[in-house]
Design a protein around this motif. Structure first.
Motif, mmCIF file in Angstrom:
data_model
loop_
_atom_site.group_PDB
_atom_site.id
_atom_site.type_symbol
_atom_site.label_atom_id
_atom_site.label_comp_id
_atom_site.label_asym_id
_atom_site.label_seq_id
_atom_site.Cartn_x
_atom_site.Cartn_y
_atom_site.Cartn_z
ATOM 1 N N GLU A 170 -12.229 8.657 -7.965
ATOM 2 C CA GLU A 170 -11.537 7.893 -8.991
ATOM 3 C C GLU A 170 -12.096 8.208 -10.369
ATOM 4 O O GLU A 170 -13.217 8.690 -10.490
ATOM 5 N N VAL A 184 0.874 -1.192 0.000
ATOM 6 C CA VAL A 184 0.000 0.000 0.000
ATOM 7 C C VAL A 184 0.897 1.223 0.000
ATOM 8 O O VAL A 184 1.804 1.335 0.830
ATOM 9 N N ARG A 185 0.644 2.111 -0.917
ATOM 10 C CA ARG A 185 1.380 3.365 -0.999
ATOM 11 C C ARG A 185 0.646 4.450 -0.215
ATOM 12 O O ARG A 185 -0.596 4.442 -0.132
ATOM 13 N N GLU A 227 -2.362 6.147 -1.750
ATOM 14 C CA GLU A 227 -3.630 5.431 -1.880
ATOM 15 C C GLU A 227 -4.517 5.602 -0.663
ATOM 16 O O GLU A 227 -5.676 5.177 -0.687
ATOM 17 N N THR A 228 -4.010 6.191 0.406
ATOM 18 C CA THR A 228 -4.828 6.401 1.607
ATOM 19 C C THR A 228 -5.578 7.716 1.579
ATOM 20 O O THR A 228 -6.376 7.986 2.463
ATOM 21 N N ARG A 238 -1.126 6.631 -11.427
ATOM 22 C CA ARG A 238 -2.323 6.711 -10.585
ATOM 23 C C ARG A 238 -3.063 8.004 -10.934
ATOM 24 O O ARG A 238 -2.460 9.077 -10.952
ATOM 25 N N THR A 243 1.636 10.030 -9.738
ATOM 26 C CA THR A 243 0.223 10.285 -9.431
ATOM 27 C C THR A 243 -0.192 11.559 -10.160
ATOM 28 O O THR A 243 0.438 12.612 -9.979
#
Length: 449
Positions: free
Chosen positions: A295, A285-286, A289-290, A389, A368
């Motif tokens: 999206e 988990v990066r 991503e939290t 991302r 990202t």
């Protein structure tokens, strides 16, 4: 042969005019003949007038006036027929003329024309009186017109005199103004001549000073050349000493490099042993991503403002992306509107994401891309490319705030690069420990492929 109307003398004994009909009487006679013309058959008309039988009275009077006047004068039978038509059309006027008492209120020209056609006793006097009356009326009218023209000319003369006086006053005023301006110009000219003379004197003085400065400069130049030669000699000596010191430093640095490399290998082996000892799982988990965001495929983004930062060499971006675990955060619309603002938003997104995918494959960095989605009104159909991302900000949250959240979510010490030309974004992420770069720098790097 006797005319109808009772008591009208025969044409052979009728009175005779000793002068031509007055023009006004003649026109009325032609009109009477034209009006009575239509009540006659072609056989009752003189041969010269039969071609005008179908004309209207006004056209007959216009085109056949002379022929009708000649016919009524020379053809007694034709005149009698016109007279009968006139008696029927104007019985009161005809009766008054037969009785020798013309209506006093009648137009003298109408009375004379009717008398000429009917030929009652004394018709010559009526025609002559009508002519005199017409001449008198013409004279009075001419006199009135002359008086009116005289009054008009007098009025125009008075106006012309008034205008002449006004124009004279204006010209005098302009002449006085011109004289004053000429005096002022002469005074200024005298002052300018005096300034020119002073300037010439100053110029001669400056020329003298310039010659002195040139002479002094020549002396200083000679001294400077001597000093330059001396400094060049000392510079050669310094370069030789520097080269010797560099050789010594390279020899010393080779020993230090060997010691640092040995220390680094020790640390790496220790880290690998510690990871095996603790059985640490790989990172799945990066931190990016939290962060709560929208999206792709849910809403359409909006534009953001672009405020320019200074441009830098794109090679700096390559150096930053070469750092271990580097994370590149891209302010999407800021970059696309800097590079290709004329394209629709959808094509801007696709072009940028395609180029970022190539950059991710080349560098291996985490990338990202953030788009502003604070006011989305329709779903955005978008499949994120490999290695990139894609995030949209939630309603009520701008892309700038989402970028700052992503930067704050990273651990201290990790290299985070933010590509944006927005000054507020750059200042905010710099305070959080990230490295801001201009959008133009990223565009130049992407254009290299």
């Amino acid at each position: 042969m006797t005319e109808s109307g009772g008591g009208v003398p025969d044409d052979g004994t009728a009175e005779v005019l000793d002068h031509p009909l007055p023009e006004g009487v003649r026109r009325r006679v032609v009109q009477i003949v034209s009006d009575g013309f239509g009540g006659l058959t072609p056989s009752e008309l003189p041969s010269a007038l039969r071609q005008y039988a179908r004309f209207t009275p006004s056209r007959r009077a216009k085109f056949a006036g002379n022929a009708m006047a000649a016919a009524v004068e020379g053809d007694a039978l034709f005149r009698q027929r016109i007279a009968e038509s006139l008696r029927q059309a104007q019985p009161e006027l005809a009766g008054a003329l037969d009785s020798g008492a013309p209506p006093p209120a009648a137009d003298p020209l109408d009375v004379a024309a009717a008398a000429y056609v009917l030929r009652p006793t004394g018709w010559v006097k009526l025609v002559a009186a009508a002519g005199e009356e017409a001449q008198r009326a013409d004279a009075e009218r001419a006199d009135e017109e002359a008086r009116a023209e005289l009054d008009r000319l007098r009025t125009e003369l008075a106006e012309a005199r008034q205008q002449t006086r006004a124009e004279t006053e204006r010209l005098r005023s302009e002449l006085d103004t011109a004289r004053r301006e000429a005096d002022s110009v002469q005074r200024k000219l005298r002052g300018a001549l005096s300034d020119v003379k002073r300037g010439q004197a100053e110029l001669r003085k400056v020329h003298g000073e310039l010659e002195a400065v040139r002479a002094e400069g020549q002396v200083q130049l000679s001294a400077a050349e001597s000093e330059t030669r001396r400094l060049k000699s000392r510079l050669g000596e310094a370069e030789a000493a520097l080269e010797a010191s560099r050789r010594a430093a390279r020899e010393g640095r080779s020993v230090e490099d060997m010691r640092l490399r040995l220390l680094l290998d020790t640390l790496l082996d220790s880290a690998r042993g510690l990871r095996r000892e603790l059985a640490l799982p790989p990172v799945s988990v990066r931190p990016a991503e939290t962060v709560d965001a929208v999206e792709p495929g849910r809403m359409t983004p909006k534009d953001i403002a672009a405020r320019a930062l200074s441009e830098h060499d794109p090679a700096i971006l390559d150096q930053l992306l070469d750092l271990p675990q580097a994370h590149l955060v891209v302010d999407g619309y800021n970059v696309t509107k800097t590079g290709y603002p004329q394209m629709p938003l959808e094509k801007q997104r696709l072009r940028l994401l395609g180029q970022l995918s190539v950059l991710a494959a080349q560098t291996g960095a985490e990338i990202t891309c953030v788009f502003d989605g604070a006011e989305l009104v329709a779903p955005v159909l978008l499949a994120p490319p490999r290695g990139v991302r894609v995030l949209f900000s939630k309603p009520g949250v701008t892309a700038d705030e989402l970028i700052r959240q992503l930067v704050r979510a990273e651990p201290p010490g990790r290299p985070v690069i933010v590509a944006s030309t927005d000054r507020e974004v750059a200042d905010g992420v710099a305070k959080a420990g990230a490295r801001p770069v201009a959008s133009v720098m990223l565009l130049k790097r992407l254009s290299r492929g």
